[in-house]
Write a protein that holds these residues in place. Structure first.
Motif, PDB file in Angstrom:
ATOM      1  N   LEU A  20       0.803  -1.225   0.000  1.00  0.00           N
ATOM      2  CA  LEU A  20       0.000   0.000   0.000  1.00  0.00           C
ATOM      3  C   LEU A  20       0.833   1.271   0.000  1.00  0.00           C
ATOM      4  N   GLU A  21       1.861   1.309   0.818  1.00  0.00           N
ATOM      5  CA  GLU A  21       2.743   2.476   0.938  1.00  0.00           C
ATOM      6  C   GLU A  21       1.988   3.765   1.237  1.00  0.00           C
ATOM      7  N   ASP A  22       0.781   3.665   1.740  1.00  0.00           N
ATOM      8  CA  ASP A  22      -0.039   4.831   2.065  1.00  0.00           C
ATOM      9  C   ASP A  22      -0.787   4.495   3.352  1.00  0.00           C
ATOM     10  N   GLU A  23      -0.351   5.090   4.453  1.00  0.00           N
ATOM     11  CA  GLU A  23      -0.919   4.723   5.746  1.00  0.00           C
ATOM     12  C   GLU A  23      -2.403   5.050   5.836  1.00  0.00           C
ATOM     13  N   GLU A  24      -2.841   6.139   5.247  1.00  0.00           N
ATOM     14  CA  GLU A  24      -4.263   6.479   5.284  1.00  0.00           C
ATOM     15  C   GLU A  24      -5.105   5.434   4.561  1.00  0.00           C
ATOM     16  N   LEU A  25      -4.651   4.995   3.384  1.00  0.00           N
ATOM     17  CA  LEU A  25      -5.355   3.953   2.643  1.00  0.00           C
ATOM     18  C   LEU A  25      -5.330   2.638   3.420  1.00  0.00           C
ATOM     19  N   MET A  26      -4.179   2.335   4.020  1.00  0.00           N
ATOM     20  CA  MET A  26      -4.061   1.112   4.802  1.00  0.00           C
ATOM     21  C   MET A  26      -5.061   1.120   5.963  1.00  0.00           C
ATOM     22  N   ARG A  27      -5.139   2.219   6.674  1.00  0.00           N
ATOM     23  CA  ARG A  27      -6.093   2.318   7.785  1.00  0.00           C
ATOM     24  C   ARG A  27      -7.533   2.147   7.283  1.00  0.00           C
ATOM     25  N   ARG A  28      -7.845   2.749   6.155  1.00  0.00           N
ATOM     26  CA  ARG A  28      -9.200   2.647   5.607  1.00  0.00           C
ATOM     27  C   ARG A  28      -9.529   1.193   5.252  1.00  0.00           C
ATOM     28  N   LEU A  29      -8.580   0.503   4.607  1.00  0.00           N
ATOM     29  CA  LEU A  29      -8.801  -0.906   4.270  1.00  0.00           C
ATOM     30  C   LEU A  29      -8.993  -1.749   5.527  1.00  0.00           C
ATOM     31  N   LEU A  30      -8.227  -1.456   6.554  1.00  0.00           N
ATOM     32  CA  LEU A  30      -8.365  -2.188   7.811  1.00  0.00           C
ATOM     33  C   LEU A  30      -9.734  -1.934   8.445  1.00  0.00           C
ATOM     34  N   GLU A  31     -10.206  -0.711   8.355  1.00  0.00           N
ATOM     35  CA  GLU A  31     -11.490  -0.356   8.957  1.00  0.00           C
ATOM     36  C   GLU A  31     -12.673  -0.989   8.237  1.00  0.00           C
ATOM     37  N   ILE A  32     -12.585  -1.174   6.925  1.00  0.00           N
ATOM     38  CA  ILE A  32     -13.727  -1.697   6.164  1.00  0.00           C
ATOM     39  C   ILE A  32     -13.673  -3.210   5.975  1.00  0.00           C
ATOM     40  N   PHE A  33     -12.604  -3.840   6.414  1.00  0.00           N
ATOM     41  CA  PHE A  33     -12.456  -5.274   6.161  1.00  0.00           C
ATOM     42  C   PHE A  33     -13.634  -6.092   6.679  1.00  0.00           C
ATOM     43  N   GLY A  34     -14.021  -5.860   7.916  1.00  0.00           N
ATOM     44  CA  GLY A  34     -15.082  -6.666   8.522  1.00  0.00           C
ATOM     45  C   GLY A  34     -16.379  -6.620   7.743  1.00  0.00           C
ATOM     46  N   GLU A  35     -16.802  -5.425   7.393  1.00  0.00           N
ATOM     47  CA  GLU A  35     -18.064  -5.271   6.653  1.00  0.00           C
ATOM     48  C   GLU A  35     -17.959  -5.866   5.248  1.00  0.00           C
ATOM     49  N   ASP A  36     -16.876  -5.563   4.557  1.00  0.00           N
ATOM     50  CA  ASP A  36     -16.716  -6.059   3.184  1.00  0.00           C
ATOM     51  C   ASP A  36     -16.608  -7.583   3.142  1.00  0.00           C
ATOM     52  N   SER A  37     -15.821  -8.142   4.039  1.00  0.00           N
ATOM     53  CA  SER A  37     -15.653  -9.600   4.031  1.00  0.00           C
ATOM     54  C   SER A  37     -16.957 -10.295   4.428  1.00  0.00           C
ATOM     55  N   ALA A  38     -17.694  -9.711   5.371  1.00  0.00           N
ATOM     56  CA  ALA A  38     -18.970 -10.314   5.788  1.00  0.00           C
ATOM     57  C   ALA A  38     -19.961 -10.347   4.625  1.00  0.00           C
ATOM     58  N   LYS A  39     -20.024  -9.281   3.855  1.00  0.00           N
ATOM     59  CA  LYS A  39     -20.932  -9.232   2.703  1.00  0.00           C
ATOM     60  C   LYS A  39     -20.570 -10.301   1.676  1.00  0.00           C
ATOM     61  N   LEU A  40     -19.272 -10.442   1.408  1.00  0.00           N
ATOM     62  CA  LEU A  40     -18.854 -11.422   0.411  1.00  0.00           C
ATOM     63  C   LEU A  40     -19.053 -12.851   0.907  1.00  0.00           C
ATOM     64  N   LEU A  41     -18.791 -13.096   2.181  1.00  0.00           N
ATOM     65  CA  LEU A  41     -19.050 -14.435   2.730  1.00  0.00           C
ATOM     66  C   LEU A  41     -20.542 -14.742   2.714  1.00  0.00           C
ATOM     67  N   GLN A  42     -21.361 -13.743   2.972  1.00  0.00           N
ATOM     68  CA  GLN A  42     -22.815 -13.932   2.916  1.00  0.00           C
ATOM     69  C   GLN A  42     -23.248 -14.288   1.491  1.00  0.00           C
ATOM     70  N   ARG A  43     -22.687 -13.606   0.497  1.00  0.00           N
ATOM     71  CA  ARG A  43     -22.989 -13.935  -0.902  1.00  0.00           C
ATOM     72  C   ARG A  43     -22.582 -15.369  -1.224  1.00  0.00           C
ATOM     73  N   CYS A  44     -21.423 -15.777  -0.729  1.00  0.00           N
ATOM     74  CA  CYS A  44     -20.960 -17.151  -0.951  1.00  0.00           C
ATOM     75  C   CYS A  44     -21.940 -18.138  -0.331  1.00  0.00           C
ATOM     76  N   THR A  45     -22.313 -17.885   0.905  1.00  0.00           N
ATOM     77  CA  THR A  45     -23.220 -18.781   1.628  1.00  0.00           C
ATOM     78  C   THR A  45     -24.578 -18.878   0.939  1.00  0.00           C
ATOM     79  N   GLU A  46     -25.133 -17.747   0.578  1.00  0.00           N
ATOM     80  CA  GLU A  46     -26.440 -17.738  -0.090  1.00  0.00           C
ATOM     81  C   GLU A  46     -26.372 -18.463  -1.434  1.00  0.00           C
ATOM     82  N   SER A  47     -25.311 -18.232  -2.170  1.00  0.00           N
ATOM     83  CA  SER A  47     -25.152 -18.906  -3.469  1.00  0.00           C
ATOM     84  C   SER A  47     -25.048 -20.409  -3.291  1.00  0.00           C
TER      85      SER A  47
END
Length: 119
Positions: A20-47
């Motif tokens: 990343l080499e960008d601490e602000e972007l890195m922090r943002r990715l860390l903050e959104i991981f839970g929500e984004d991964s949960a949505k994708l796992l939910q899509r996998c499960t439903e499919s």
């Protein structure tokens, strides 16, 4: 910065930081991981519950793409296996691999949260 040994096997913090080499972007990715991964796992499960292997493959592909941003090899590899099993349309293997993927993503979420607290 966080110490790599604090996150055994879930992800490579040094590689993550180098990618990343960008601490602000890195922090943002860390903050959104839970929500984004949960949505994708939910899509996998439903499919999978619908036995819609095309949708499962697409959701697992999206998950793998997201995970590649985190230098998270175990979770990434599990999601790639899920993609392959979706292509083979093997329900039992898809179920097992989805469970493995969920486990690895949850392990990664814990490691990323700890990493974020140490920044």
């Amino acid at each position: 910065m966080a110490e790599p040994q604090a996150f055994p096997q879930a992800f490579d913090p040094e590689q993550f930081q180098n990618l990343l080499e960008d601490e602000e972007l890195m922090r943002r990715l860390l903050e959104i991981f839970g929500e984004d991964s949960a949505k994708l796992l939910q899509r996998c499960t439903e499919s999978l519950n619908r036995e819609d292997y095309t949708a499962l493959h697409e959701a697992a592909h999206a998950l793998a793409g997201m995970l590649s941003n985190y230098a998270a090899l175990p979770a990434y590899e599990a999601s790639r296996k899920l993609m392959l099993h979706a292509l083979s349309r093997e329900l039992h293997l898809c179920r097992l691999t989805l469970a493995e993927t969920c486990l690895e993503v949850n392990r990664l979420a814990v490691a990323l949260a700890a990493f974020l607290r140490q920044l």
